[in-house]
Structure formats: C-alpha cells, structure tokens
Design a protein around this motif. Structure first.
Motif, PDB file in Angstrom:
ATOM      1  N   PRO A   1       2.866  22.116   9.533  1.00  0.00           N
ATOM      2  CA  PRO A   1       2.388  20.406   9.438  1.00  0.00           C
ATOM      3  C   PRO A   1       1.273  20.732   9.721  1.00  0.00           C
ATOM      4  CG  PRO A   1       3.373  21.002  11.531  1.00  0.00           C
ATOM      5  CD  PRO A   1       4.411  22.059  10.604  1.00  0.00           C
ATOM      6  N   VAL A   2      -0.039  19.272   9.012  1.00  0.00           N
ATOM      7  CA  VAL A   2      -0.778  19.530   9.051  1.00  0.00           C
ATOM      8  C   VAL A   2      -1.034  18.552  10.345  1.00  0.00           C
ATOM      9  CG1 VAL A   2      -3.039  18.249   8.599  1.00  0.00           C
ATOM     10  CG2 VAL A   2      -1.752  19.350   7.275  1.00  0.00           C
ATOM     11  N   LEU A   3      -2.478  19.190  11.971  1.00  0.00           N
ATOM     12  CA  LEU A   3      -2.231  18.698  13.000  1.00  0.00           C
ATOM     13  C   LEU A   3      -3.397  17.650  12.841  1.00  0.00           C
ATOM     14  CD1 LEU A   3      -0.057  20.783  15.042  1.00  0.00           C
ATOM     15  CD2 LEU A   3       0.518  18.990  13.488  1.00  0.00           C
ATOM     16  N   ARG A   4      -4.263  17.420  12.350  1.00  0.00           N
ATOM     17  CA  ARG A   4      -6.130  17.228  12.218  1.00  0.00           C
ATOM     18  C   ARG A   4      -6.655  16.759  11.324  1.00  0.00           C
ATOM     19  NH1 ARG A   4      -9.965  22.661  13.646  1.00  0.00           N
ATOM     20  NH2 ARG A   4      -9.224  23.794  12.107  1.00  0.00           N
TER      21      ARG A   4
ATOM     22  N   THR B   1       1.198  -0.826  -0.044  1.00  0.00           N
ATOM     23  CA  THR B   1      -0.028  -0.041   0.362  1.00  0.00           C
ATOM     24  C   THR B   1       0.477   0.809   0.084  1.00  0.00           C
ATOM     25  OG1 THR B   1      -1.838  -1.317   1.171  1.00  0.00           O
ATOM     26  CG2 THR B   1      -1.547   1.370   1.079  1.00  0.00           C
ATOM     27  N   TRP B   2       0.652   2.116  -0.504  1.00  0.00           N
ATOM     28  CA  TRP B   2       1.032   3.132  -0.903  1.00  0.00           C
ATOM     29  C   TRP B   2       0.425   4.418  -0.605  1.00  0.00           C
ATOM     30  CZ3 TRP B   2       5.579   3.811  -5.072  1.00  0.00           C
ATOM     31  CH2 TRP B   2       6.546   2.896  -5.060  1.00  0.00           C
ATOM     32  N   PHE B   3       0.781   6.017   0.132  1.00  0.00           N
ATOM     33  CA  PHE B   3       0.322   6.738   0.292  1.00  0.00           C
ATOM     34  C   PHE B   3       1.033   7.787   0.215  1.00  0.00           C
ATOM     35  CE2 PHE B   3      -1.543   4.487   3.997  1.00  0.00           C
ATOM     36  CZ  PHE B   3      -3.453   4.746   2.836  1.00  0.00           C
ATOM     37  N   LEU B   4       0.913   9.034  -1.144  1.00  0.00           N
ATOM     38  CA  LEU B   4       1.220  10.123  -1.738  1.00  0.00           C
ATOM     39  C   LEU B   4       0.661  11.318  -0.933  1.00  0.00           C
ATOM     40  CD1 LEU B   4       1.342   8.280  -5.336  1.00  0.00           C
ATOM     41  CD2 LEU B   4       2.926   7.529  -3.180  1.00  0.00           C
ATOM     42  N   GLY B   5       2.085  12.076  -1.043  1.00  0.00           N
ATOM     43  CA  GLY B   5       0.970  13.872  -1.300  1.00  0.00           C
ATOM     44  C   GLY B   5       2.419  14.434  -0.833  1.00  0.00           C
ATOM     45  N   ALA B   6       1.957  15.434   0.830  1.00  0.00           N
ATOM     46  CA  ALA B   6       2.804  16.937   0.887  1.00  0.00           C
ATOM     47  C   ALA B   6       3.520  16.273   2.342  1.00  0.00           C
ATOM     48  CB  ALA B   6       1.860  17.806   1.002  1.00  0.00           C
ATOM     49  N   GLU B   7       4.715  16.599   1.917  1.00  0.00           N
ATOM     50  CA  GLU B   7       5.287  16.306   3.520  1.00  0.00           C
ATOM     51  C   GLU B   7       4.247  17.036   4.690  1.00  0.00           C
ATOM     52  OE1 GLU B   7       8.837  15.494   5.954  1.00  0.00           O
ATOM     53  OE2 GLU B   7       8.113  15.258   4.068  1.00  0.00           O
ATOM     54  N   THR B   8       3.619  18.444   4.238  1.00  0.00           N
ATOM     55  CA  THR B   8       3.152  18.315   5.851  1.00  0.00           C
ATOM     56  C   THR B   8       1.876  17.827   7.133  1.00  0.00           C
ATOM     57  OG1 THR B   8       1.189  18.935   4.318  1.00  0.00           O
ATOM     58  CG2 THR B   8       2.490  21.007   4.639  1.00  0.00           C
ATOM     59  N   ILE B   9       1.666  16.296   5.832  1.00  0.00           N
ATOM     60  CA  ILE B   9       1.219  15.659   6.351  1.00  0.00           C
ATOM     61  C   ILE B   9       1.704  14.275   7.369  1.00  0.00           C
ATOM     62  CG2 ILE B   9       0.830  13.510   5.084  1.00  0.00           C
ATOM     63  CD1 ILE B   9      -2.219  13.264   5.066  1.00  0.00           C
ATOM     64  N   ARG B  10       3.069  14.433   7.254  1.00  0.00           N
ATOM     65  CA  ARG B  10       3.828  13.264   7.955  1.00  0.00           C
ATOM     66  C   ARG B  10       3.355  13.056   9.152  1.00  0.00           C
ATOM     67  NH1 ARG B  10       9.233  11.966   8.026  1.00  0.00           N
ATOM     68  NH2 ARG B  10       9.819  12.727   5.585  1.00  0.00           N
ATOM     69  N   PRO B  11       3.160  14.510  10.284  1.00  0.00           N
ATOM     70  CA  PRO B  11       3.200  14.269  11.686  1.00  0.00           C
ATOM     71  C   PRO B  11       2.250  13.123  11.927  1.00  0.00           C
ATOM     72  CG  PRO B  11       4.124  16.487  11.378  1.00  0.00           C
ATOM     73  CD  PRO B  11       3.776  15.686   9.825  1.00  0.00           C
ATOM     74  N   MET B  12       0.689  13.273  11.317  1.00  0.00           N
ATOM     75  CA  MET B  12      -0.434  12.896  11.429  1.00  0.00           C
ATOM     76  C   MET B  12      -0.284  11.819  11.349  1.00  0.00           C
ATOM     77  SD  MET B  12      -2.544  14.755  13.083  1.00  0.00           S
ATOM     78  CE  MET B  12      -3.717  13.319  13.576  1.00  0.00           C
ATOM     79  N   LEU B  13       0.803  11.685   9.618  1.00  0.00           N
ATOM     80  CA  LEU B  13       0.935   9.849   9.506  1.00  0.00           C
ATOM     81  C   LEU B  13       1.129   8.978  10.181  1.00  0.00           C
ATOM     82  CD1 LEU B  13       0.959   9.445   5.207  1.00  0.00           C
ATOM     83  CD2 LEU B  13       2.451   7.553   7.417  1.00  0.00           C
ATOM     84  N   GLN B  14       1.987   9.788  10.698  1.00  0.00           N
ATOM     85  CA  GLN B  14       2.909   8.458  11.425  1.00  0.00           C
ATOM     86  C   GLN B  14       2.980   8.937  12.834  1.00  0.00           C
ATOM     87  OE1 GLN B  14       7.120  11.020  11.631  1.00  0.00           O
ATOM     88  NE2 GLN B  14       7.844   9.989  10.544  1.00  0.00           N
ATOM     89  N   ALA B  15       1.813   8.966  13.060  1.00  0.00           N
ATOM     90  CA  ALA B  15       0.905   8.783  14.854  1.00  0.00           C
ATOM     91  C   ALA B  15      -0.568   7.795  14.452  1.00  0.00           C
ATOM     92  CB  ALA B  15       0.283  10.957  14.899  1.00  0.00           C
ATOM     93  N   LEU B  16      -1.009   7.974  12.799  1.00  0.00           N
ATOM     94  CA  LEU B  16      -2.072   7.020  13.081  1.00  0.00           C
ATOM     95  C   LEU B  16      -1.593   5.766  12.685  1.00  0.00           C
ATOM     96  CD1 LEU B  16      -4.194   9.224  10.959  1.00  0.00           C
ATOM     97  CD2 LEU B  16      -4.642   8.673  13.468  1.00  0.00           C
ATOM     98  N   LEU B  17      -0.248   5.400  11.730  1.00  0.00           N
ATOM     99  CA  LEU B  17       0.308   4.592  11.318  1.00  0.00           C
ATOM    100  C   LEU B  17       1.757   4.438  11.085  1.00  0.00           C
ATOM    101  CD1 LEU B  17      -1.221   4.988   7.434  1.00  0.00           C
ATOM    102  CD2 LEU B  17      -1.856   3.429   9.266  1.00  0.00           C
ATOM    103  N   PRO B  18       1.759   4.755  12.886  1.00  0.00           N
ATOM    104  CA  PRO B  18       3.185   4.515  13.633  1.00  0.00           C
ATOM    105  C   PRO B  18       4.187   3.477  12.931  1.00  0.00           C
ATOM    106  CG  PRO B  18       2.582   3.198  14.979  1.00  0.00           C
ATOM    107  CD  PRO B  18       1.174   4.213  14.298  1.00  0.00           C
ATOM    108  N   THR B  19       3.960   2.310  12.127  1.00  0.00           N
ATOM    109  CA  THR B  19       4.811   1.488  11.406  1.00  0.00           C
ATOM    110  C   THR B  19       4.982   0.948  10.112  1.00  0.00           C
ATOM    111  OG1 THR B  19       3.040  -0.116  11.063  1.00  0.00           O
ATOM    112  CG2 THR B  19       4.448  -0.673  12.400  1.00  0.00           C
ATOM    113  N   ALA B  20       4.223   2.275   9.350  1.00  0.00           N
ATOM    114  CA  ALA B  20       4.383   3.157   8.010  1.00  0.00           C
ATOM    115  C   ALA B  20       6.317   3.485   7.688  1.00  0.00           C
ATOM    116  CB  ALA B  20       4.009   4.413   7.336  1.00  0.00           C
ATOM    117  N   ARG B  21       6.235   2.898   6.435  1.00  0.00           N
ATOM    118  CA  ARG B  21       7.452   3.349   6.282  1.00  0.00           C
ATOM    119  C   ARG B  21       7.845   4.671   5.308  1.00  0.00           C
ATOM    120  NH1 ARG B  21      10.945   3.265   1.132  1.00  0.00           N
ATOM    121  NH2 ARG B  21       9.138   1.889   0.397  1.00  0.00           N
ATOM    122  N   VAL B  22       8.618   5.743   5.771  1.00  0.00           N
ATOM    123  CA  VAL B  22       7.820   7.408   4.615  1.00  0.00           C
ATOM    124  C   VAL B  22       9.533   7.724   4.478  1.00  0.00           C
ATOM    125  CG1 VAL B  22       7.801   9.609   5.498  1.00  0.00           C
ATOM    126  CG2 VAL B  22       7.195   7.996   6.772  1.00  0.00           C
ATOM    127  N   GLU B  23       8.960   7.925   2.752  1.00  0.00           N
ATOM    128  CA  GLU B  23       9.997   8.411   2.048  1.00  0.00           C
ATOM    129  C   GLU B  23      10.264   9.588   1.423  1.00  0.00           C
ATOM    130  OE1 GLU B  23      10.975   6.731  -2.619  1.00  0.00           O
ATOM    131  OE2 GLU B  23      10.055   5.263  -1.038  1.00  0.00           O
TER     132      GLU B  23
END
Length: 740
Positions: free
Chosen positions: A302-305, A128-150
């Motif tokens: 960053p996007v925080l919500r 599974t890939w999610f593509l987007g702006a760097e601004t969503i990194r904090p929320m993405l890591q909080a909700l999907l802590p095991t995801a690999r971020v590139e």
C-alpha cells in the motif's frame, strides 16, 4: 449555463473512490456518470489521455457542450457543460460532478502535491469520484474517512509468460523502454526483423501519437514501442507487453521499477474481455516468480505517504513566498514537496538582482510565481530555461505584456519542419512551452492569435514527426509484402537483375550501377531489392571522414551538414543515387552516423539523463554542448556547491579532469573521438572544412571559441592547441576544487 468561478475548497458532496487494477473500466464508468449531470469536470493525468476522453465525450454530446483544457491547449466553446482537463490545468469552477483519475499519483515526488490537493479540497457540488489503484486505499480512508470505496475487478486475465526475443514476440505486442534512445533502438531492430513498429513517447503531440496509434490499430504494423506513457489509461488493442528495461530515470535517479509500476504498464495488455500477457525481452531474465504472481493477482504494497505542498501561499514578498512554500504538512502520512520544478525555478530567479529589483509587492511576487510555473518540456532545468523565465518576468514586470517582436522571433525559429527526428522533438518541446505561455491571455496583446499560430506550428511539426517515424521505423514495402503472402496465392517468381542480397563490399557499387538505368518515376523491383540490401548492409564498410563525408572505401556517399545541435547533424545524400533510392540510402547512412556518435557520446548522454542533482546535470549538459569540454567560467557559480559526494563520484567514474579554466572528459581526448569531434564541429564553420585536424588553430581559422572547444582545442597563448597536445599528464581534479 456556464459554471461560476469559485475557490477550489471542499464543498459538501458525496465522495466515492473507485479503485482497482488496469482494464476495470473505471475511466469509462466515470465519464458516463459525468454525462448524467448538468455539468461536470474530469481531471486526467496525461494530455494524451485528456484528448482521448475529450474526443469520446464530444462525439456523445457535441462540440459545443464540452471543453478541453490542458497546459498547452484550450478548446472552450461559449457555454460548455463538461470540462475535460489535465489535473494541473483543472479550472476552479463549480460543477455538479467532479472526478480525478489515477489518484495514486499523489505519491509521485514531482506531481504528487497537485493530486493530493485535489483529493483534499476539490469537490463537485453534488458528487465527487476519485479513480485509482487499490494501493492508495489506506491513505484515502485515513484522509477521507466518510468516502465510499468501491473495488472494481479487472475485466480480463493478465498472465506472465517468462521472456522472449524480438523474433519470438507475438503480433500486437507493445515493447516498453524508458528512454527515447532505447525506444529508437528497439524500433529499428523491429523494422529489420519484423517489418517495423509504431512509436509512442510522452514528448509526442496528441496529433502524432494518434497517427502512430492509428497505424498500429489498423494493422499496418504489428508492434508498438513506447515509454511508460502508455501506462496511464491509453486504450489500444495490445495482447502482450514486453519489458525491454526494468529501470527508469524518475527525475532524480535511475531506479528499478516497483511491482505496482510494472503492473500499471503490463495491464495495458488485454482490453475489455480479451486476456493479456506480459514478459521481459531477452537478454533480460524472466521476472521473479513473486513479482509475476503479484502482477497477475494485483497484490501490491500500500501507499503510506502522499506528497503535499501548502496551497495558501503568501505573496507579500519573495521571502514570504519561499517561507510559505516550506510550511509543514498538517497530517501524518503527508510529505512536504520541496524540490518541484517551479520551486527550483523560483530559487534560481530570486538570486538575480534584476528580478529582485522588480519583484516587490504582492502583485509582482504573484506574477513571478506564475512565471516560475511555465513548464520546461525539454526537461533541462538549466540556463536556457531559466533565461527564458527571467526574460518573460522582466518584460511583464516592466511593460505589462510581452514584446510582440520578441515573441515573434522566438516562435518563428521553431516553425521549421526540416531536420532529423531528435531535432523535431526539440522544436516540439519548445513550441509546447510557447503554447503554454500564449494561453496566458493577459500576457500578450493578441493571445488568441498567438495560440492559433503556436498550435499550427505544433500541427506541422506533428505531421513531420509522423513522417519521420514512418520513414525511420516502418518498412512499408516489406509489410505489404508480408500481408500479401498471407492473403494471396503464391505468385510466380520474377527474375531480378540485381540480387536481393548484396555483399557489403558491393552495396555502393550496385547502387551506383542502378543510377545508370533507373528512371526516377517509381521504384522498380530491382531498386526495391537493392534498397532492402542497403538497409541490411554491414556498418563496418562505412567510414566517417574528418571532412564530414561518409565513405564506402574511396567513394563518398553522403556528407554531414549543420543541424540544430552539434550531436544532431543533418545528412545530405550525394546525388549519385536515383531519387527512388535516396530515402533508403539516407536512412541507412543516418543509422550509421547515429551509431558512430553513440559509440563515444552515449555514456555522457546516459549520465546526463540519470543525473540526480541540478548541479551535476548542468555540468554534464555543458559537456554535451562542448562535445566533452566545458568552460568552467560559463557554468553557474553555485553549480559546484550543489554537488554531493555521489555526484563527484559520477564525474570521477567518467574520468572528468580540470585544466586551467576548462573541464573535460579524458576518454574523449583520444584519437578516434577527437576525429569525430572535428567532423561534427567543422560542419558548423563558415570556412571551408578540412579533411584533417591540425595540431594548432590560429585565431583566423575559426572565430567561435565554443566551436574550437567542441572540436577538441584549448587556448594556449595566442593559439588554440588540440587538447591531447596541450594537456600533459593531467591530474584528476575534483569538482569541489573548481573555485579554489
């Protein structure tokens, strides 16, 4: 092998987030990665982008291996391996690879809950890939802590260059504005100054948009004017992005663009390894240094919500459905979506007694919710759309399918390619809604046949739209002339019997003289010169009479005829002009008529576009339909309950008053706008139009009360009296007193 249906719930798979600014190749990389698997699906934010990716994948794997699924279009072969979809239309299928593009849209107040659900629950069986702006990194890591971020770097440099006038913009520039009216204005100015422009609006179909972009890509025009529809991954050879506006209406309010939004749009400049630049369009000042620097270096808050809505809905009853839609989010940073379009539609329909009587039991409640999700591509969210939804639900609940005769009547009236640009866009939006309905195969007796028919109508409207855009915004002869001066040696000038510049007071007479000797086979140099002079003629020489005719002095040049809306009349050029000049004359007169209407009604249109609440939009929409007057009895009884203090302040600033059972705008009761209102309304009357507006209308002059109101009359006794005569020294009434 065709994927099996499944529930869209999490499945164990590797999750990767590819984050970065525009022009990093994220979408291309995900597309190529998908093709390495036996099956895959991509969810994209726009129908236009989905179509672009679909065409690219189809060219690589063949038409039988890939499906396209959007709200208005389904191209599904017998056994597709790959599915290209809009995010909202992604089918619940088991595929090995799944990707969602522009995942930062999970923070969008209207659509965000769909992206958040995909982020939390949808997975490919292997990857599974999610593509987007760097601004969503904090929320993405909080909700999907095991995801690999590139993190992906931009492939080219993006730099700000201050501001520029239209005349200073370099070729291959995209000018960005945030309303259709503003886009039209800029495109017309570019036609006069620089030869023309292609136009891209979100309301255009893929067919029209592709034709416009192809014209731009081929170099037939040097400029593109667009809304922020170009900001989501549409690939064009743009060297510069110029911001004509820095505010937009986001569906709730008019607000300034934030830095990340500007970067998303500015990032369309420069593709692959080619550097790009961005600027503002004068008279806007240059962007502040801090903003310009943030865009150049891709540094944003960053996007925080993220917006969220319960996906496990209770369809046991209408009350249970409403309650389950109000369930609170389960994690910090998730914000409940409570004002989406489908929820507004549900809130409106559940008030109706006929709907309440039939929406009983899980099956009917589920059907009602499905009907509420029919999109309103006109973005009105008013009575017309709600009435359509109610009619659809009542027929389905009572008969199981929509009446074929009723559907035929609704669709046939849209199969018409005549009319101005705005008229065609209205029909396009309406046929898109019907295309969406026709893709519910269980709702119609011959769903496949209706899908073909609605798509065929869309194609015809698309072609007509493209021709209208060409005619209105591209000086095709002038563009060819400029190309020839760059590529061919100078030719000896040929004498012209009609000068290239005609004084404004001579324009009509020069064109009338041409009619005496010009043959209609092809445009001569004399005609072309006169046409160019006509296009540049000063509007002060024209006059719109109350009989609906456009005059130059005492000479009638054309007249208005009935269009689909009072504010969108059609234009008929009188036959005094040769056929080869008709188009130039018509375009110039159409611009004059549009500017005349905008002079008085643009503030009302702008207020409606920027209105935040449903109630205020309903009132302003009624005022538009009535050319400044609305019957309060025809408004929904709940409308005024929805008005906040800010909404009432908007109406006060517009000088909204109430007299008896009518609301009206005082500026539109003055002499000049009343003359215009009479001209616009009278072209819809079957009776012979008059050159002047009488003070009193008897019942026999016009039988339609709506037209009497639009022409500026209110009922007084047995007659209708002109509003400036019937209303004496009105006191301003606030909307909240309407039912008192």
């Amino acid at each position: 092998m065709r994927p099996e249906l499944r529930s869209p719930v999490s499945a164990p798979s590797a999750v990767t987030a590819i984050l970065g600014p525009t022009n990093t190749g994220k979408t291309h990389q995900a597309t190529q990665r998908m093709l390495e698997f036996r099956s895959g699906m991509m969810g994209l934010p726009l129908r236009l982008l989905a179509r672009e990716v679909y065409d690219r994948v189809r060219a690589q794997v063949g038409p039988e291996a890939v499906a396209l699924v959007t709200g208005e279009e389904r191209r599904v072969p017998a056994h597709p391996r790959f599915w290209i979809c809009t995010v909202e239309a992604m089918p619940a299928l088991a595929v090995e690879f799944l990707a969602v593009d522009e995942i930062q849209l999970a923070a969008h107040h209207e659509r965000g809950h769909i992206f958040t659900e995909r982020l939390l629950q949808w997975r490919g069986t292997l990857e599974t890939w999610f593509l987007g702006a760097e601004t969503i990194r904090p929320m993405l890591q909080a909700l999907l802590p095991t995801a690999r971020v590139e993190k992906k770097p931009r492939l080219s440099v993006l730099r700000g260059t201050g501001n520029a006038t239209l005349g200073q913009l370099p070729p291959r520039t995209a000018v960005v504005a945030f309303s259709a009216a503003r886009v039209y204005e800029l495109a017309e100015r570019l036609k006069l100054k620089r030869g023309g422009a292609a136009v891209v609006l979100g309301a255009l179909s893929p067919r029209t948009r592709n034709a416009q972009v192809q014209m731009y890509q081929a170099g037939e025009v040097d400029f593109l004017v667009a809304t922020d529809a170009i900001g989501m991954g549409l690939n064009m050879n743009v060297d510069c992005v110029a911001f004509a506006d820095l505010k937009k209406y986001d569906g709730r309010q008019s607000r300034g663009l934030d830095d990340a939004e500007m970067a998303q749009i500015a990032g369309r400049a420069g593709r692959n390894r080619n550097d790009g630049q961005f600027c503002t369009l004068a008279p806007l000042p240059p962007l502040p240094f801090a903003v310009q620097n943030a865009i150049e270096e891709h540094r944003f808050a960053p996007v925080l919500r993220l917006f969220w809505r319960n996906a496990e809905l209770d369809h046991s009853s209408m009350d249970a459905l409403v309650q389950s839609l109000s369930a609170r989010p389960f994690a910090p940073g998730l914000i409940l979506t409570d004002n989406a379009e489908d929820q507004q539609a549900l809130a409106r329909l559940v008030r109706r007694g006929d709907v309440q009587a039939l929406a009983v039991g899980p099956e009917r409640v589920r059907l009602l919710w499905q009907v509420c999700q029919i999109p309103d591509f006109r973005k009105l969210l008013l009575d017309d759309h709600f009435e359509l939804l109610a009619a659809v639900f009542l027929q389905l609940a009572q008969k199981g399918q929509l009446s074929t005769d009723w559907v035929r009547t609704q669709v046939q009236r849209l199969d018409d390619v005549a009319g101005e640009l705005d008229t065609l866009l209205v029909r396009m939006a309406a046929i898109r809604t019907w295309t969406f309905i026709c893709h519910r195969s269980d709702w119609l007796a011959d769903a496949a046949g209706w899908q073909e028919r609605t798509l065929a109508i869309e194609d015809r409207l698309s072609d007509a739209l493209h021709e209208q855009l060409l005619s209105r915004f591209v000086d095709r002869h002038g563009k060819r002339a400029r190309k020839s001066t760059r590529t061919a040696p100078a030719a000896k000038a040929r004498p012209q019997s009609v000068p290239a510049r005609v004084r404004p007071d001579q324009t009509a007479h020069a064109l009338a003289d041409l009619a005496a000797f010009v043959t209609p086979v092809s445009a001569s140099e004399e005609e072309q010169a006169a046409a160019r002079a006509w296009t540049a003629a000063d509007e002060s020489q024209f006059r719109l009479g109350q009989d609906g005719c456009i005059y130059d002095g005492a000479q009638a040049l054309g007249r208005l005829t009935a269009g689909t809306e009072l504010l969108r009349p059609e234009l008929l050029v009188l036959p005094a002009f040769p056929a080869s000049l008709q188009q130039a004359v018509r375009a110039r007169l159409a611009t004059f008529v549009r500017h005349t209407i905008d002079e008085h009604f643009a503030p009302l249109q702008t207020a409606w576009e920027n209105a935040g609440s449903r109630g205020l939009r309903a009132i302003l929409y009624g005022l538009q339909k009535g050319l400044g007057t609305v019957s309060l009895d025809e408004l929904d009884e709940f409308v005024f309950e929805d008005l906040a203090a800010d909404d009432q302040q908007v109406l006060r600033r517009m000088r909204f008053s109430v007299w008896r059972r009518f609301g009206y705008l005082r500026p539109l009761t003055q002499t000049a706008p009343l003359r215009l209102r009479w001209a616009l309304a009278s072209v819809h009357w079957p009776e012979r139009r008059r050159a002047d507006a009488p003070d009193v209308l008897s019942e026999g002059i016009c039988a339609a009360p709506a037209l009497r109101r639009a022409a500026g009359y209110l009922p007084l006794g047995h007659n209708w009296v002109r509003i400036d005569r019937s209303v004496a020294a009105p006191k301003h009434s606030t909307p909240s007193t309407r039912r008192r």
